[in-house]
Write a protein that holds these residues in place. Structure first.
Motif, PDB file in Angstrom:
ATOM      1  N   PRO A 171     -51.430  26.427   6.980  1.00  0.00           N
ATOM      2  CA  PRO A 171     -50.563  26.961   7.903  1.00  0.00           C
ATOM      3  C   PRO A 171     -50.092  25.527   8.593  1.00  0.00           C
ATOM      4  CG  PRO A 171     -52.323  28.394   8.164  1.00  0.00           C
ATOM      5  CD  PRO A 171     -52.867  27.195   7.162  1.00  0.00           C
ATOM      6  N   ALA A 172     -48.748  25.635   8.867  1.00  0.00           N
ATOM      7  CA  ALA A 172     -47.892  24.484   9.325  1.00  0.00           C
ATOM      8  C   ALA A 172     -46.696  25.011  10.306  1.00  0.00           C
ATOM      9  CB  ALA A 172     -47.613  23.422   8.447  1.00  0.00           C
ATOM     10  N   VAL A 173     -46.219  24.209  11.521  1.00  0.00           N
ATOM     11  CA  VAL A 173     -45.261  24.357  12.039  1.00  0.00           C
ATOM     12  C   VAL A 173     -44.406  23.083  11.857  1.00  0.00           C
ATOM     13  CG1 VAL A 173     -45.921  23.869  14.265  1.00  0.00           C
ATOM     14  CG2 VAL A 173     -43.678  25.227  14.114  1.00  0.00           C
ATOM     15  N   TYR A 174     -42.819  23.105  11.697  1.00  0.00           N
ATOM     16  CA  TYR A 174     -42.141  22.001  11.331  1.00  0.00           C
ATOM     17  C   TYR A 174     -41.659  21.540  12.592  1.00  0.00           C
ATOM     18  CZ  TYR A 174     -43.610  22.007   6.472  1.00  0.00           C
ATOM     19  OH  TYR A 174     -44.197  22.132   5.325  1.00  0.00           O
ATOM     20  N   LEU A 175     -41.571  20.259  12.887  1.00  0.00           N
ATOM     21  CA  LEU A 175     -40.777  19.592  13.991  1.00  0.00           C
ATOM     22  C   LEU A 175     -39.616  18.697  13.401  1.00  0.00           C
ATOM     23  CD1 LEU A 175     -40.759  18.386  16.833  1.00  0.00           C
ATOM     24  CD2 LEU A 175     -42.038  16.492  16.082  1.00  0.00           C
ATOM     25  N   SER A 176     -38.465  19.023  13.972  1.00  0.00           N
ATOM     26  CA  SER A 176     -37.228  18.241  13.627  1.00  0.00           C
ATOM     27  C   SER A 176     -37.181  16.923  14.623  1.00  0.00           C
ATOM     28  CB  SER A 176     -35.964  18.949  13.824  1.00  0.00           C
ATOM     29  OG  SER A 176     -36.033  20.046  12.972  1.00  0.00           O
ATOM     30  N   TYR A 177     -37.551  15.936  13.981  1.00  0.00           N
ATOM     31  CA  TYR A 177     -37.814  14.552  14.751  1.00  0.00           C
ATOM     32  C   TYR A 177     -36.381  13.602  14.222  1.00  0.00           C
ATOM     33  CZ  TYR A 177     -39.929  10.120  16.361  1.00  0.00           C
ATOM     34  OH  TYR A 177     -40.059   8.913  17.020  1.00  0.00           O
ATOM     35  N   VAL A 178     -35.928  13.293  15.558  1.00  0.00           N
ATOM     36  CA  VAL A 178     -34.773  12.307  15.139  1.00  0.00           C
ATOM     37  C   VAL A 178     -35.384  10.773  15.468  1.00  0.00           C
ATOM     38  CG1 VAL A 178     -32.646  11.514  16.300  1.00  0.00           C
ATOM     39  CG2 VAL A 178     -33.196  13.644  16.256  1.00  0.00           C
ATOM     40  N   VAL A 179     -35.097  10.181  14.277  1.00  0.00           N
ATOM     41  CA  VAL A 179     -35.645   8.738  14.412  1.00  0.00           C
ATOM     42  C   VAL A 179     -35.031   7.730  15.209  1.00  0.00           C
ATOM     43  CG1 VAL A 179     -35.887   6.596  12.734  1.00  0.00           C
ATOM     44  CG2 VAL A 179     -36.189   9.030  11.965  1.00  0.00           C
TER      45      VAL A 179
END
Length: 405
Positions: A171-179
């Motif tokens: 199980p995983a939840v995805y984080l949208s990460y701005v570099v």
């Protein structure tokens, strides 16, 4: 010396200037109307109240704090002012729109002097581009620095992925990460308890090289629920070390730190909740009794089983375990960081979130800036160019000079 808020704003503007013409975003092609929980990595551009940040994204203030393991039950938490530059994880629903995964629930009301560029690069900290906002709203091609009509309501498409809410079959939840400036894939992996290999695989990277403005999908280990399809919180996921509020803020569910088993208890945020007691038992959700026996330990527990038609479902389980369990360990809740002064540039209230996965007003078929039909899962799209970099750099020089006068 520049004030902290001014320095943070300067850093945001500098990041926007450095984004250039090659910013990349990981996209996930999709079909259907399903959605999943996801997280948006957001850095505050000014000192803001918790409620202001929540309103910007159409989120609940307590849910925003819970997603960041910040004390969501402290009195007056929604009105606390948090400092510019603070990175937050914003919970969202990742829907399927125009053939790709994205969050389309956020609405923004333009204020005087707002432009597509300032909304994209400053207000939403690079999570959306000016071209993406223009396309999502069916606007004519124009200078991204041209002032918008005050009060104009805009859909803000935000990046997210689901990937079946798993990573390496867990199980995983995805984080949208701005570099950001100074980031490397190695530093991003280390700060999110994952590996360079994992981030590279998820984002289909040929080499582990990123640039400011790129948006990466970062998998976070999570605790998964097993609620029935009929539950309104079906598919609930909680990132490791954090909390999620559900059942009308009557229940709080946590993940970790000892294991990745979902653990839910009554929340103390509202007095109007349905019964949380397990049938034929005196136990309520989160309660565990343990009694040593000659054959091991007799354990009974009452668990949360989803929220259906305004009713909190519960599940009672009993059995013999080799040893008696100790007290449950909860993820630590941190005190809210505070700012001394409130920035003068705070977000306007959102008109209200739209339905996840619904049609975008004014959009046209295929109006996304990506071409999902030709890209595999986890493919990378090229971002639009920034045609005002020189002007922005001159503005930075002006700010630096004015700070020292």
């Amino acid at each position: 010396m520049p004030r902290p808020a001014a320095a943070a704003a300067l850093l945001v503007i500098l990041a926007a200037a450095l984004r250039g013409a090659t910013a990349k975003t990981t996209i996930e092609p999709c079909s259907g109307a399903d959605a999943c929980p996801a997280l948006l990595g957001y850095t505050l551009y000014a000192d803001m109240k918790v409620s202001e940040v929540a309103a910007l994204f159409g989120a609940d203030p307590a849910a925003l704090l819970a997603a960041n393991a910040l004390d969501f039950a402290s009195p007056g938490a929604a009105n606390r002012i948090i400092p510019a530059g603070l990175p937050l994880r914003v919970p969202t629903r990742c829907a399927c729109a125009d053939g790709v995964r994205k969050s389309v629930a956020v609405r923004y009301s333009a204020r005087p002097a707002d432009t597509l560029a300032s909304i994209a690069d400053v207000v939403f900290a690079g999570l959306a581009s000016a071209d993406q906002i223009r396309t999502a709203n069916g606007l004519a091609a124009e200078d991204p620095d041209a002032p918008l009509d005050p009060g104009q309501t805009l859909v803000i498409p935000l990046p997210c992925v689901c990937f079946n809410s798993t990573d390496n079959n867990l199980p995983a939840v995805y984080l949208s990460y701005v570099v950001r400036v100074g980031d490397t894939v190695q530093s991003i992996a280390a700060s999110h308890a994952t590996t360079v290999t994992d981030i590279s695989n998820v984002n289909a990277m040929g080499s582990p090289i990123v640039a400011p403005g790129d948006i990466l999908a970062v998998p976070l280990p999570a605790c998964a629920s097993t609620f029935p399809n009929s539950a309104s919180d079906y598919g609930l996921l909680v990132a490791n070390g954090t909390y999620v509020l559900t059942a009308g803020n009557c229940v709080e569910c946590s993940c970790g730190p000892a294991n990745l088993n979902l653990y839910c208890t009554p929340a103390s945020l509202t007095a109007s909740c349905s019964s949380m007691q397990c049938p034929n038992s005196s136990l309520i959700i989160g309660n565990v009794t343990a009694q040593p026996t000659s054959g091991g330990c007799s354990v009974s527990s009452c668990s949360y089983a989803g929220y259906t038609n305004g009713t909190i479902a519960t599940s009672l389980s009993s059995g013999i375990q080799p040893t008696c369990p100790g007290p449950h360990q909860f993820p630590p809740l941190m005190a809210l960081p505070t700012a001394a002064n409130h920035g003068v540039y705070s977000p306007s209230p959102a008109p209200g979130p739209g339905e996840a996965g619904g049609a975008i007003p004014g959009s046209v078929p295929g109006g996304s800036n990506v071409s999902p039909a030709n890209g595999p899962t986890g493919s990378v799209s090229q971002g639009p160019s920034m045609n005002q970099r020189h002007r922005i750099l001159l503005f930075i020089l002006y700010l630096i000079l004015s700070m020292h006068m």
